[in-house]
Design a protein around this motif. Structure first.
Motif, PDB file in Angstrom:
ATOM      1  N   GLU A   8       1.260  -1.027  -0.079  1.00  0.00           N
ATOM      2  CA  GLU A   8      -0.087   0.115  -0.037  1.00  0.00           C
ATOM      3  C   GLU A   8       1.008   1.009   0.050  1.00  0.00           C
ATOM      4  O   GLU A   8       2.246   1.191   0.701  1.00  0.00           O
ATOM      5  N   VAL A   9       0.281   2.376  -0.969  1.00  0.00           N
ATOM      6  CA  VAL A   9       1.065   3.383  -0.648  1.00  0.00           C
ATOM      7  C   VAL A   9      -0.223   4.774  -0.410  1.00  0.00           C
ATOM      8  O   VAL A   9      -1.098   4.602  -1.081  1.00  0.00           O
ATOM      9  N   ASN A  10      -0.109   5.064   1.047  1.00  0.00           N
ATOM     10  CA  ASN A  10      -0.037   5.914   1.562  1.00  0.00           C
ATOM     11  C   ASN A  10      -0.284   7.539   1.555  1.00  0.00           C
ATOM     12  O   ASN A  10      -1.008   8.575   1.954  1.00  0.00           O
ATOM     13  N   THR A  11       0.964   8.156   1.457  1.00  0.00           N
ATOM     14  CA  THR A  11       1.589   9.369   1.231  1.00  0.00           C
ATOM     15  C   THR A  11       1.572   9.787   0.492  1.00  0.00           C
ATOM     16  O   THR A  11       1.660   9.225  -0.738  1.00  0.00           O
ATOM     17  N   PRO A  12      -0.058  10.466  -0.870  1.00  0.00           N
ATOM     18  CA  PRO A  12       0.587  11.635  -1.244  1.00  0.00           C
ATOM     19  C   PRO A  12       1.875  11.664  -2.369  1.00  0.00           C
ATOM     20  O   PRO A  12       1.972  11.408  -3.925  1.00  0.00           O
ATOM     21  N   ASN A  13       2.875  12.408  -1.535  1.00  0.00           N
ATOM     22  CA  ASN A  13       4.037  12.601  -1.783  1.00  0.00           C
ATOM     23  C   ASN A  13       4.681  10.848  -2.413  1.00  0.00           C
ATOM     24  O   ASN A  13       5.832  10.971  -3.532  1.00  0.00           O
ATOM     25  N   GLN A  16       3.099  10.249  -5.452  1.00  0.00           N
ATOM     26  CA  GLN A  16       4.167  10.531  -7.183  1.00  0.00           C
ATOM     27  C   GLN A  16       5.137  10.186  -7.365  1.00  0.00           C
ATOM     28  O   GLN A  16       5.948  10.434  -8.413  1.00  0.00           O
ATOM     29  N   LEU A  17       6.145  10.067  -6.481  1.00  0.00           N
ATOM     30  CA  LEU A  17       7.311   9.598  -6.765  1.00  0.00           C
ATOM     31  C   LEU A  17       7.232   8.055  -7.284  1.00  0.00           C
ATOM     32  O   LEU A  17       8.179   7.354  -8.003  1.00  0.00           O
ATOM     33  N   VAL A  18       6.607   6.824  -7.068  1.00  0.00           N
ATOM     34  CA  VAL A  18       6.239   6.003  -7.132  1.00  0.00           C
ATOM     35  C   VAL A  18       6.035   6.070  -8.939  1.00  0.00           C
ATOM     36  O   VAL A  18       6.425   5.072  -9.933  1.00  0.00           O
ATOM     37  N   SER A  19       4.965   6.674  -9.414  1.00  0.00           N
ATOM     38  CA  SER A  19       4.679   7.471 -10.502  1.00  0.00           C
ATOM     39  C   SER A  19       5.369   7.858 -11.550  1.00  0.00           C
ATOM     40  O   SER A  19       5.601   7.552 -12.115  1.00  0.00           O
ATOM     41  N   GLN A  20       6.278   8.364 -10.558  1.00  0.00           N
ATOM     42  CA  GLN A  20       7.645   9.024 -11.597  1.00  0.00           C
ATOM     43  C   GLN A  20       8.367   7.337 -11.684  1.00  0.00           C
ATOM     44  O   GLN A  20       9.346   7.840 -13.093  1.00  0.00           O
ATOM     45  N   LYS A  49      -0.213  -7.351   5.723  1.00  0.00           N
ATOM     46  CA  LYS A  49      -0.209  -5.694   5.603  1.00  0.00           C
ATOM     47  C   LYS A  49       1.048  -4.909   4.773  1.00  0.00           C
ATOM     48  O   LYS A  49       1.517  -5.155   6.044  1.00  0.00           O
ATOM     49  N   ARG A  50       1.421  -4.357   3.508  1.00  0.00           N
ATOM     50  CA  ARG A  50       2.666  -4.020   3.427  1.00  0.00           C
ATOM     51  C   ARG A  50       2.028  -2.489   3.261  1.00  0.00           C
ATOM     52  O   ARG A  50       1.531  -2.197   2.529  1.00  0.00           O
ATOM     53  N   ILE A  51       3.185  -1.433   3.706  1.00  0.00           N
ATOM     54  CA  ILE A  51       2.537   0.004   3.877  1.00  0.00           C
ATOM     55  C   ILE A  51       3.870   0.442   3.089  1.00  0.00           C
ATOM     56  O   ILE A  51       4.842  -0.005   3.664  1.00  0.00           O
ATOM     57  N   LEU A  52       4.053   1.020   2.214  1.00  0.00           N
ATOM     58  CA  LEU A  52       6.236   1.249   1.680  1.00  0.00           C
ATOM     59  C   LEU A  52       5.939   2.823   2.387  1.00  0.00           C
ATOM     60  O   LEU A  52       4.929   3.780   2.945  1.00  0.00           O
TER      61      LEU A  52
END
Length: 68
Positions: A8-13, A16-20, A49-52
């Motif tokens: 899971e990726v929960n923080t907006p920044n 953004q990084l992951v998509s870049q 559950k895994r959170i980045l």
């Protein structure tokens, strides 16, 4: 073969990084992942559950360089 698992990726920044980074397929990344498990009454893990937490590009050594 490695089993892939959802993270899971929960923080907006981070989103953004992951998509870049996803665009740059040749680069390897180091991930910091927080893992939490949900157990039943008997202690058996029913859900993981895994959170980045962070993602950073890994600089790879070039083939022709020698460790000093």
């Amino acid at each position: 073969s490695k089993k892939s698992s959802a993270v899971e990726v929960n923080t907006p920044n981070l989103i953004q990084l992951v998509s870049q980074y996803a665009v740059n397929g040749k680069t390897k990344y180091s991930l910091s992942v927080l893992k939490s498990e949900v157990s039943d009454e008997l202690g058996a893990v029913i859900k993981t559950k895994r959170i980045l937490e962070s993602i950073t590009p890994v600089k790879e050594a070039k083939q022709d360089t020698l460790p000093i």
